[in-house]
Design an enzyme around this catalytic site. Structure first.
Site, PDB file in Angstrom:
ATOM      1  CE1 TYR A 151     -60.096  21.881 -59.409  1.00  0.00           C
ATOM      2  CE2 TYR A 151     -59.082  21.062 -61.424  1.00  0.00           C
ATOM      3  CZ  TYR A 151     -59.078  21.186 -60.045  1.00  0.00           C
ATOM      4  OH  TYR A 151     -58.060  20.626 -59.312  1.00  0.00           O
ATOM      5  CD  GLU A 158     -56.508  28.377 -57.518  1.00  0.00           C
ATOM      6  OE1 GLU A 158     -55.700  27.503 -57.121  1.00  0.00           O
ATOM      7  OE2 GLU A 158     -57.746  28.252 -57.425  1.00  0.00           O
TER       8      GLU A 158
END
Length: 212
Positions: A151, A158
């Site tokens: 994660y 991102e």
């Protein structure tokens, strides 16, 4: 018991098993391509070998919004829309629209690695779970533990790609990218803590089963 619903339920289950199996295979292909391409051609050329395939593999997830809307799965519709749309924004509006500063970055490959490992585990978990035969322990463990590493890698990659795209984007879209970055940090924290809570719940249940 309404026996008329049984054939429909069986058909739905078979469809969902098939969908999740196909997705697991597709994301395994993405993972394999990235692992193969990075040492062969370098980070800057990974997009050329896997970008188009990944774009349509991720776009297939639009069906998950339909699944939620039709009640085929228990996932909340709004949560599903947010998760799918954020991925599609990265693929279509960031990388596909501004490939020069994003697709050539090592963080594009890091993002795909985090996504693909996560999705192979997630879809495999669903395949086992839908068949009602019990999910193998290592699959459950992977689903509820690997996010601690995957994660942060995925989210940070991102954010970096969105920032890179914002530096060359047209003004209206640039503002959209900046606004998106503004909600990423609190949104990521909320989702991450929710995943930790889910892990605690599942792992506690596993511990109770072992004691029994």
């Amino acid at each position: 018991m309404d026996t008329r619903s049984t054939p429909n339920r069986q058909l739905q289950t078979r469809y969902l098993v098939g969908y999740n199996l196909v997705c697991a295979v597709l994301w395994t292909a993405v993972l394999g391509r990235v692992i193969f391409l990075v040492p062969l051609v370098g980070f800057g050329n990974v997009h050329g070998g896997v970008g188009e395939f990944t774009k349509w593999t991720q776009t297939l997830a639009l069906l998950e919004v339909l699944h939620s809307a039709l009640g085929l799965v228990r996932s909340p519709l709004l949560t599903t829309i947010l998760q799918v749309s954020s991925r599609l924004l990265l693929i279509w509006a960031v990388v596909n629209r501004y490939p020069s500063p994003t697709a050539s970055s090592p963080f594009y490959s890091f993002m795909l690695l985090a996504w693909s490992v996560t999705e192979v585990i997630r879809y495999s978990y669903f395949v086992w779970n839908l068949q009602g035969r019990g999910v193998p322990g290592f699959v459950t463990w992977s689903r509820y533990n690997t996010f601690y590493v995957l994660y942060p890698i995925g989210i940070s990659s991102e954010c970096i790609l969105i920032w890179k795209a914002s530096m060359v984007a047209e003004r209206p879209l640039q503002l959209v990218f900046w606004g998106l970055l503004g909600v990423y940090v609190p949104g990521s924290y909320i989702l991450f803590t929710h995943m930790i809570a889910q892990r605690r719940k599942v792992m506690r249940g596993k511990a109770v089963d072992r004691r029994d």
